[in-house]
Design a protein around this motif. Structure first.
Motif, PDB file in Angstrom:
ATOM      1  N   ALA A  37      -0.596  -9.414   7.173  1.00  0.00           N
ATOM      2  CA  ALA A  37      -1.521  -8.327   6.814  1.00  0.00           C
ATOM      3  C   ALA A  37      -0.933  -7.513   5.663  1.00  0.00           C
ATOM      4  O   ALA A  37       0.230  -7.106   5.725  1.00  0.00           O
ATOM      5  CB  ALA A  37      -1.758  -7.429   8.017  1.00  0.00           C
ATOM      6  N   GLY A  38      -1.766  -7.305   4.621  1.00  0.00           N
ATOM      7  CA  GLY A  38      -1.282  -6.519   3.483  1.00  0.00           C
ATOM      8  C   GLY A  38      -2.404  -6.134   2.554  1.00  0.00           C
ATOM      9  O   GLY A  38      -3.261  -5.347   2.907  1.00  0.00           O
ATOM     10  N   ASN A  39      -2.445  -6.785   1.415  1.00  0.00           N
ATOM     11  CA  ASN A  39      -3.325  -6.385   0.310  1.00  0.00           C
ATOM     12  C   ASN A  39      -4.772  -6.130   0.695  1.00  0.00           C
ATOM     13  O   ASN A  39      -5.337  -5.080   0.421  1.00  0.00           O
ATOM     14  CB  ASN A  39      -3.314  -7.486  -0.763  1.00  0.00           C
ATOM     15  N   SER A  78      -4.758  -0.769   3.252  1.00  0.00           N
ATOM     16  CA  SER A  78      -5.261  -1.767   2.299  1.00  0.00           C
ATOM     17  C   SER A  78      -4.859  -1.422   0.862  1.00  0.00           C
ATOM     18  O   SER A  78      -4.623  -0.265   0.541  1.00  0.00           O
ATOM     19  CB  SER A  78      -6.792  -1.799   2.402  1.00  0.00           C
ATOM     20  N   ALA A  79      -4.863  -2.458   0.017  1.00  0.00           N
ATOM     21  CA  ALA A  79      -4.697  -2.255  -1.434  1.00  0.00           C
ATOM     22  C   ALA A  79      -5.946  -2.763  -2.157  1.00  0.00           C
ATOM     23  O   ALA A  79      -5.909  -3.224  -3.289  1.00  0.00           O
ATOM     24  CB  ALA A  79      -3.459  -2.969  -1.955  1.00  0.00           C
ATOM     25  N   GLU A  80      -7.092  -2.691  -1.427  1.00  0.00           N
ATOM     26  CA  GLU A  80      -8.341  -3.180  -2.036  1.00  0.00           C
ATOM     27  C   GLU A  80      -8.774  -2.331  -3.216  1.00  0.00           C
ATOM     28  O   GLU A  80      -9.488  -2.791  -4.110  1.00  0.00           O
ATOM     29  CB  GLU A  80      -9.435  -3.262  -0.957  1.00  0.00           C
ATOM     30  N   ASN A  81      -8.266  -1.091  -3.276  1.00  0.00           N
ATOM     31  CA  ASN A  81      -8.587  -0.252  -4.438  1.00  0.00           C
ATOM     32  C   ASN A  81      -7.901  -0.795  -5.695  1.00  0.00           C
ATOM     33  O   ASN A  81      -8.319  -0.534  -6.820  1.00  0.00           O
ATOM     34  CB  ASN A  81      -8.139   1.202  -4.200  1.00  0.00           C
ATOM     35  N   ASN A 159       4.478   3.010  -5.898  1.00  0.00           N
ATOM     36  CA  ASN A 159       3.154   2.733  -6.460  1.00  0.00           C
ATOM     37  C   ASN A 159       2.053   3.247  -5.535  1.00  0.00           C
ATOM     38  O   ASN A 159       1.120   3.902  -5.975  1.00  0.00           O
ATOM     39  CB  ASN A 159       2.926   1.252  -6.819  1.00  0.00           C
ATOM     40  N   ILE A 160       2.180   3.046  -4.246  1.00  0.00           N
ATOM     41  CA  ILE A 160       1.151   3.569  -3.339  1.00  0.00           C
ATOM     42  C   ILE A 160       1.377   5.052  -3.053  1.00  0.00           C
ATOM     43  O   ILE A 160       0.429   5.803  -2.804  1.00  0.00           O
ATOM     44  CB  ILE A 160       1.044   2.757  -2.034  1.00  0.00           C
ATOM     45  N   THR A 161       2.614   5.516  -3.144  1.00  0.00           N
ATOM     46  CA  THR A 161       2.945   6.948  -3.201  1.00  0.00           C
ATOM     47  C   THR A 161       4.032   7.105  -4.249  1.00  0.00           C
ATOM     48  O   THR A 161       4.582   6.093  -4.732  1.00  0.00           O
ATOM     49  CB  THR A 161       3.481   7.507  -1.859  1.00  0.00           C
ATOM     50  N   ALA A 162       4.354   8.361  -4.557  1.00  0.00           N
ATOM     51  CA  ALA A 162       5.412   8.576  -5.557  1.00  0.00           C
ATOM     52  C   ALA A 162       6.730   7.950  -5.110  1.00  0.00           C
ATOM     53  O   ALA A 162       7.530   7.491  -5.926  1.00  0.00           O
ATOM     54  CB  ALA A 162       5.589  10.069  -5.795  1.00  0.00           C
ATOM     55  N   ASN A 167       4.444  -2.856  -0.220  1.00  0.00           N
ATOM     56  CA  ASN A 167       4.860  -3.760   0.860  1.00  0.00           C
ATOM     57  C   ASN A 167       5.713  -3.036   1.904  1.00  0.00           C
ATOM     58  O   ASN A 167       5.557  -3.259   3.107  1.00  0.00           O
ATOM     59  CB  ASN A 167       5.643  -4.960   0.309  1.00  0.00           C
ATOM     60  N   VAL A 168       6.578  -2.150   1.427  1.00  0.00           N
ATOM     61  CA  VAL A 168       7.433  -1.419   2.379  1.00  0.00           C
ATOM     62  C   VAL A 168       6.649  -0.304   3.046  1.00  0.00           C
ATOM     63  O   VAL A 168       6.786  -0.036   4.237  1.00  0.00           O
ATOM     64  CB  VAL A 168       8.694  -0.868   1.675  1.00  0.00           C
ATOM     65  N   TYR A 169       5.755   0.329   2.289  1.00  0.00           N
ATOM     66  CA  TYR A 169       4.955   1.440   2.834  1.00  0.00           C
ATOM     67  C   TYR A 169       4.061   0.964   3.978  1.00  0.00           C
ATOM     68  O   TYR A 169       3.898   1.664   4.981  1.00  0.00           O
ATOM     69  CB  TYR A 169       4.091   2.045   1.729  1.00  0.00           C
TER      70      TYR A 169
END
Ligand code: RIB
Ligand code: CA
Length: 325
Positions: A37-39, A78-81, A159-162, A167-169
């Motif tokens: 589960a990821g992107n 998700s990283a669908e955005n 990238n998903i936060t500052a 992947n780690v988040y």
């Protein structure tokens, strides 16, 4: 000499290109694909993986195992955005395309135990499956010859936060288990490495488009959504940390600088959840990873371009691959 490895992936955009490299590089011996589960939505990730196998003409050659459909503790993010659904609008008749019945974690443990010290793993999504394999088999970390992870940033921006790389988040608890497990471990970080050495600019994308192969058209389609997002946040092209991770395993000579680090993961602070504290050996902390600091970017870009120039016959037609007349 070929390199046997398993690819653990949250297949969307750059994961697809990483898989193509694992399928088509002369030095690669891709033994299995394990899904995590990821992107994007899990079912869509599986479809993206099957389309990637099909466009390479390798559908059915490499087993696909389904793994964890959620992180260890936290809810899925998700990283669908960033990627859309990761397919670039491509589609295929998936009739008869069945993943393996064995769970991905069982397959990882089994395959590593069947060939102790011979099989590597490249993990380019959240580390949930890898952590579960560690918890499932105390010998897993020792059985895996070399684990390469696309994870974190090296004293650089997230990238998903500052603070955090995606992947780690998504699964910081899994990353914490993996970094403590004792793997022969190489880390390909987001920043500064990916942002400096693994971005394909519009000029490079245009050069790839002139190749005219099914793979080049596939690359353009699956990268289109991410190109728009990346440019909207000031990155001058599409980012390819995942294919760089596979490239680092298959072509270690690409690495021009790497260091011994102690990497630890923030698993509780809401502000810095998923932050990877990468200590560069002057704080008295034990080494647990080799972090790639620089690669030969020109050689990496050429490697991907040469791979995309390969003439393949897709196993099945992919709708949307050929521009409408
Ligand atoms: O942060 C980069 C990672 O997340 C890559 O694995 C890419 O696939 C994105 O999903
Ligand atoms: Ca990925």
């Amino acid at each position: 000499m070929s390199t046997p490895f398993i690819l653990d992936t949250d297949t969307a955009q750059d994961d697809c290109i990483a898989m193509l490299l694992g399928l088509l590089d002369p030095g690669a011996d891709l033994r299995a694909v394990t899904m995590v589960a990821g992107n994007v939505g899990f079912e869509q990730q599986v479809r993206n993986a099957l389309m990637t196998l099909a466009v390479a003409g390798r559908l059915g050659d490499v087993p696909v195992f389904l793994g964890s459909e959620r992180p260890l503790v936290r809810p899925w993010v998700s990283a669908e955005n960033v990627h859309g659904d990761g397919s670039g609008g491509l589609g295929m008749d998936f009739t008869g395309c069945e993943p393996e019945r064995e769970h991905a974690v069982d397959a990882l443990v089994r395959m590593a135990a069947e060939a102790p010290g011979e099989l590597s793993v490249v993990a380019i999504g959240p580390l949930t499956n890898i952590a579960l394999a560690v918890l499932r088999d105390k010998d897993f970390a020792r059985n895996v010859k070399h684990l390469v992870v696309m994870a974190g940033s090296n004293n650089g921006r997230g990238n998903i936060t500052a603070a955090a790389e995606f992947n780690v988040y998504v699964d910081p608890h899994a990353a914490d288990v993996v970094f403590r497990a004792g793997f022969q471990l190489t880390v390909v970080p987001w920043a500064p490495l990916t942002l400096r050495d693994a971005v394909f600019s519009r000029d490079q994308l245009a050069a790839i488009a002139t190749l005219g192969t099914p793979l080049a058209r596939f690359f353009e389609r699956v990268c289109s959504a991410t190109l728009a997002f990346d440019e909207s946040v000031g990155i001058p092209g599409t980012t390819h940390p995942d294919s760089l991770s596979v490239a680092v395993l298959l072509h270690p000579e690409l690495v021009t600088r790497a260091g011994a680090y102690n990497v630890q993961v923030e698993t509780s602070s809401e502000l810095t959840l998923g932050y990877t504290a990468m200590s560069w050996g002057v704080h008295g902390l034990p080494e647990n990873a080799r972090v790639v600091e620089a690669v030969d970017a020109g050689r990496f870009h050429a490697l991907i371009r040469e791979m995309l120039a390969t003439e393949t016959t897709p196993d099945r037609p992919l709708s949307g691959l050929v521009p409408e007349a």
